[in-house]
Design a protein around this motif. Structure first.
Motif, PDB file in Angstrom:
ATOM      1  N   GLN A   1       8.742  -6.425   3.426  1.00  0.00           N
ATOM      2  CA  GLN A   1       8.743  -6.544   4.887  1.00  0.00           C
ATOM      3  C   GLN A   1       8.224  -5.262   5.527  1.00  0.00           C
ATOM      4  OE1 GLN A   1      12.926  -7.783   5.116  1.00  0.00           O
ATOM      5  NE2 GLN A   1      12.248  -9.195   6.687  1.00  0.00           N
TER       6      GLN A   1
ATOM      7  N   LEU B   1       4.535  -5.107   5.291  1.00  0.00           N
ATOM      8  CA  LEU B   1       3.894  -5.959   6.289  1.00  0.00           C
ATOM      9  C   LEU B   1       3.929  -5.298   7.665  1.00  0.00           C
ATOM     10  CD1 LEU B   1       2.566  -8.560   7.200  1.00  0.00           C
ATOM     11  CD2 LEU B   1       4.801  -9.638   7.297  1.00  0.00           C
ATOM     12  N   SER B   2       5.080  -4.728   7.990  1.00  0.00           N
ATOM     13  CA  SER B   2       5.194  -4.033   9.277  1.00  0.00           C
ATOM     14  C   SER B   2       4.196  -2.886   9.351  1.00  0.00           C
ATOM     15  CB  SER B   2       6.613  -3.490   9.468  1.00  0.00           C
ATOM     16  OG  SER B   2       7.523  -4.529   9.654  1.00  0.00           O
ATOM     17  N   MET B   3       4.066  -2.156   8.252  1.00  0.00           N
ATOM     18  CA  MET B   3       3.136  -1.025   8.241  1.00  0.00           C
ATOM     19  C   MET B   3       1.695  -1.507   8.419  1.00  0.00           C
ATOM     20  SD  MET B   3       5.038   1.659   7.978  1.00  0.00           S
ATOM     21  CE  MET B   3       3.835   2.929   7.648  1.00  0.00           C
ATOM     22  N   ILE B   4       1.360  -2.630   7.813  1.00  0.00           N
ATOM     23  CA  ILE B   4       0.003  -3.170   7.959  1.00  0.00           C
ATOM     24  C   ILE B   4      -0.246  -3.563   9.405  1.00  0.00           C
ATOM     25  CG2 ILE B   4      -1.501  -5.101   7.347  1.00  0.00           C
ATOM     26  CD1 ILE B   4      -0.127  -5.132   4.598  1.00  0.00           C
TER      27      ILE B   4
END
Lengths: 321, 321, 321, 321, 321
Positions: D247, D250-253
């Motif tokens: 997760q 994904l947040s970093m992306i």
């Protein structure tokens, strides 16, 4: 603060008695004493502990407060911790009710809550044939009253969720929705912590080996157990839907970004194409026949408008604008 | 390192004794010896194992350390592993306390923690009528002390979460928030691993067949059990909210991208439209009447400004700028 | 409203009787009375409670309604709450059926549902050798009828999911899909709340200590239990797939954004490159040989077209357009 | 392949014996035979089955291999399947050890693993007083050896996660991170499948009715049980953190996309504004006083530079560049 | 359709018999009859029910079909529902096998599946000493055959996942991947519904009170139980990885969007900068010295190319192109 102190026999009220008389009445075989305290001082608590010979660990729990809901047996007496939930706008207020129950006494202590139990006492006194069951029935009446008040709380949370749901699908206040859902989740957790531990505890009052004071009233405690299960299942459902609503909200935000990107693309095209045409007729070539035409300029403007018109309808039809 | 070595009888301190005297006092029927070690060498451990006749597997566990919390019966003695949790900023320090309890001895060994049990000893000695219960009560006192110190740790983690929550909704440091939430999740996991295994273990000290040394103090161990449940339920709640907070953070990031895209679109429009108009009047058509107007140029600039003004207010009103 | 009131003996119908005769027939050793009410008034309920000597807590539950499904023993009688589920478009209507069963009576009360039990009575009367089993068999017949009607409801929800699945992969109505999935999730939750609590309750009617009225018909109740497990497992599967479908929908939305971004980029390039070329030939340098060429202008236009053509094919081949 | 075949009596080694002598030694009341095979042929297996009179189902399991870890009782003998885990870079190698234990024999078969048990035999022979416990103690020694080797595997996976964590927050190789996390999740699953089934199986060797061959060594098997719980809880923690790390990634992306969009917007503005100004002064109006100014051109360039400078600092200060 | 009808005694085949002879052979004390039906008509089913005196509820289940897997006791006979799973490309075909087992008969009915049990019969007849165990052993042989065929199905699903995994990390067909994962999840759910209910049911055939017909063959049913656990644990692992793969796919899509945005930004810059320069030299200022330079035009083109070259290398080095 002492709220009430009454002795009962055979289901009927004997008299309001003074604190000093408690130990005397407690000795009578068929009578029981019902004492209600509110936010007691440590001294009041200590006095009651002496009168009723309460277990020191239970008294300490009552004094510290902030216990989790539970029902504990100490010899032939019970110590019960219940949470009273009150919603004030966005705040959840958790009050605490401690009940000490022995064969011939019941001591209820409410802390940090304005909600009293006058109606419980009134109803109990109006049904002497039930009150005959003794202190165990009073415990039931108190628990029933507290548990029944969980329902409007859960209903209110359900209404709150429904309001947020509408806003989510309207997709106009995504940020406020996230905040509202997070807040709702938090409240659900607090209410859950008040309800869940009580379920298992209540189960012990009617199934298997039942504490002495509850014998004869098991079916009443099963009724409470059933109500707690109902509250719990509503909370589970709510929790599930809140989690889903959060996902829905994220999807709606992503979707909205999609819309914005599309619109951005469409409007950019409507501006970029005329700019390109203008650029072409801004070139400085010597031999550009259109430039000398009388209707060159209006024609160019017309072309720009026409192309934009076509694009507009196309974007419209695919829903980008 | 030997911290203490005291013999007790009938709830009162007999004397501080030397290690060599232990086996002698242990033989007395009503007395028990309470020894406290700190980060002992293998030799000290071996010596104690001989004096108290400890089981080799338990001694090995104590020597290796890094055990999970547990309570094991070896014949009529108990071996207990407890974790001491200390938060130092972003670090969670896990110390270990091993307790060997037999009918007439208790040996506590603390490892990798500065937290001592002097206050436990002092309180126990000041309540001789409780200390009469023997080594089982001392075990309770030690466990109670350790478990009570879990609460401020969990409270601190709750405060940490609240701080991160504020930052999330402020949406200004999304990257730092992710990192902080991940770190918090990690800490929660560590604390959880200290608390969870103890719950089931403690349950065995008061329910069902109770080990001999705990007989008579079951209600005290039930109290610890209850506290552990409270810690555990707080941890569960925290864990749930951390997961939700991560989702919220992702939603906020996506939302922010949305905002950026909208603003980008708006400002791009404000620049693109004048550029298009300028492009049009930059065309080289011979017959463009506006070009010869005296007020052509100011009019064009005015048109650019006016259109941008209209756009500006429109974007404002829909919240894109 | 009284729907029916019939006395049975040895599996055969004796007579339709009047309410006042109930208590008389109930006394006969081998007979039983089967009464059906519909949305009864509190007075009707009270009358029945007197005739059959029903437990006050159960009667209260029946009067309040909105109970969770359950099966409760009161002495040698049973009180059953069942939910009747009806799908009306996007609405789930939850009706309630309360059944009181004693050794020689069965009282069924249906509330907020149009669904009657005439066919159950007809089938039961046509199988006297089964009806000989008494009131317990009638309870089975009623439960079987209600539980069997859960299957078409679940099937309908499965069809609904399949329709949404198709729309999700078509990716044309993401917003409507989210809404439909959220609604489906909600419906699943409602149905689940009707089914789940009944499973455990039904288990008690055939396993372990079985209530007296169900003795001899355990295998029938096991059949219901089995059907409930089937419904429950279908609901679990549906729930799992709905959650997955929501993720899929989010992925499709993100993917679509991807597509839009790519197309936007491609078309922007197709416009930007000619604009750049036009810009270059719009420069006012004195010495720009191309400007004086007779074929400068057509060449420039050709270059623009050629580059755009190349770009077009390139974007095509990588799937951006 | 036969690795070893030794007879023991009273905790001491009698002799290395030939396969043919096994049945003879097995008959001696106080002796037991310990045979070790490695990747045996079906014939060798069949021979042993005859010598020790093994149950056909267990022998089939041993021949097929690829069983899940388990401990099965066949009369007064045990059949044990254990997994040996070896990490080779990104590959997890699962070897299998089958142990047949009877009152006076122990047959260990290792398959698809290079890891031998010479050290187990050596240690066991060096502690005759423990080896006196017979074949049950040898089973413990083998299991202990295998289970202890799970710890470095889990530690290695933890180190792997820590490395990925660092990369995630560095946010430079999001794609490789996803792949690494997915791979780690896969490895965790494989290790979990080796550990989980063993926990419940081991529990049966010390709690409740204990198989005959384990009587007297229960505390040793409890120790193994405890170690398995520790491995399992570490795996649970790891699994939880891997999910969270996904997760986070994904947040970093998403966050990085945010950054890119912002930068893109900023640089686009820096180019678009001068282009607009240039466009304005590229208009062909007759009456544009600035065009005739001597310093018009430098002023225009200055204006472009100045505006870009202002924009640059603004973007800097809000962190878009 | 009747497939087979054979009588056995003492583990050996007596004779193929006619349907009418069944009831005669069933009466013989040591013999048992094994009948196999395929997609029987209701009449055939009714006939068998009469011959073997089957319970009406079980017969109804067999007639309706579409039951969940289960094992039910009716008196001293068993009714078993098993699912046969066949993968045909993207379709999962669920056939059903109903087995009625009594002390001296076994009736197997297969529905909607082409898979027969000829090999089971052949193997059973070739092992008379096992077939001596009677109808219980035949039940084992049938179940073993069906359960063993779950393994290749699960293996096939694992291969399917591996293929999708590769495509996910290749990131070229995100939409197809989502669809494939969703389909795989669906198949897993179907297989799971065939396997899960059987686990608990099989457990009852070897642990605790075992049905009469299974006495003496418990170890065989434990073997099946063990295989089911293995299938189930593989399915759990698969399910877990599918969920993770979906997340990975979403991350990959988001990541790809990131890439597209970056590339878009880079190429936009490569076009926008020359356009700006061209715009500047397209301004109509009277005094623009560069315009009069002989090499003004080539210089401008050179500047454009040079800047684009620098930008190109910069974008390359940070991986945007």
């Amino acid at each position: 603060m002492l709220v009430n102190c009454v002795a009962y026999q055979d289901g009927r009220k004997l008299a309001e008695i003074r604190k000093e008389e408690i130990s005397e009445y407690v000795k009578r075989p068929d009578a029981f004493v019902w004492v209600a305290l509110k936010d007691p001082t440590p001294e009041e608590l200590e006095e009651m502990a002496r009168e009723f010979n309460l277990h020191q660990l239970a008294v300490e729990d009552a004094r510290h407060g902030h216990q989790r809901p539970k029902i504990e047996e100490y010899g032939n007496s019970l110590f019960t911790v219940l949470h009273v939930i009150e919603l004030h706008g966005d705040e959840v207020n958790i009050g605490e009710v401690n009940v000490f129950v022995g064969p011939n006494y019941i001591l209820s202590i409410r802390q940090r809550t304005e909600h009293g139990f006058g109606e419980v006492r009134a109803r109990a006194e109006s049904e002497p044939e039930l009150l005959k069951n003794g202190s165990g029935f009073v415990l039931y009446a108190l628990m029933d009253n507290i548990v029944d008040r969980y329902f409007p709380v859960v209903d209110q949370l359900e209404i709150e969720l429904e309001k947020i749901e509408e806003l989510i699908f309207a997709a106009e206040t995504p940020k406020a929705n996230i905040k509202a859902l997070y807040g709702l989740k938090h409240k659900l957790m607090v209410v859950r912590h008040a309800v869940e531990p009580l379920i298992e505890a209540t189960h012990k009052l009617y199934g298997g080996r039942v504490p002495q004071v509850c014998v004869g009233t098991q079916e009443y405690f099963r009724d409470i157990y059933d109500h707690l299960l109902r509250v719990s299942s509503q909370l589970d459902g709510l929790r599930d839907m809140v989690i889903t609503a959060m996902q829905v909200n994220l999807s709606m935000i992503t979707l909205q970004e999609n819309e914005v990107t599309k619109r951005l693309a469409a409007y950019a095209a409507l501006v970029a194409v005329p700019t390109m045409i203008a650029g072409i007729y801004g070139m400085n070539f010597k031999h550009m026949p259109e430039l000398d035409w009388m209707i060159g300029y209006p024609l160019a403007l017309l072309a720009m408008g026409a192309i934009d018109g076509v694009l507009w309808f196309k974007f419209r039809s695919i829903g980008w604008i």
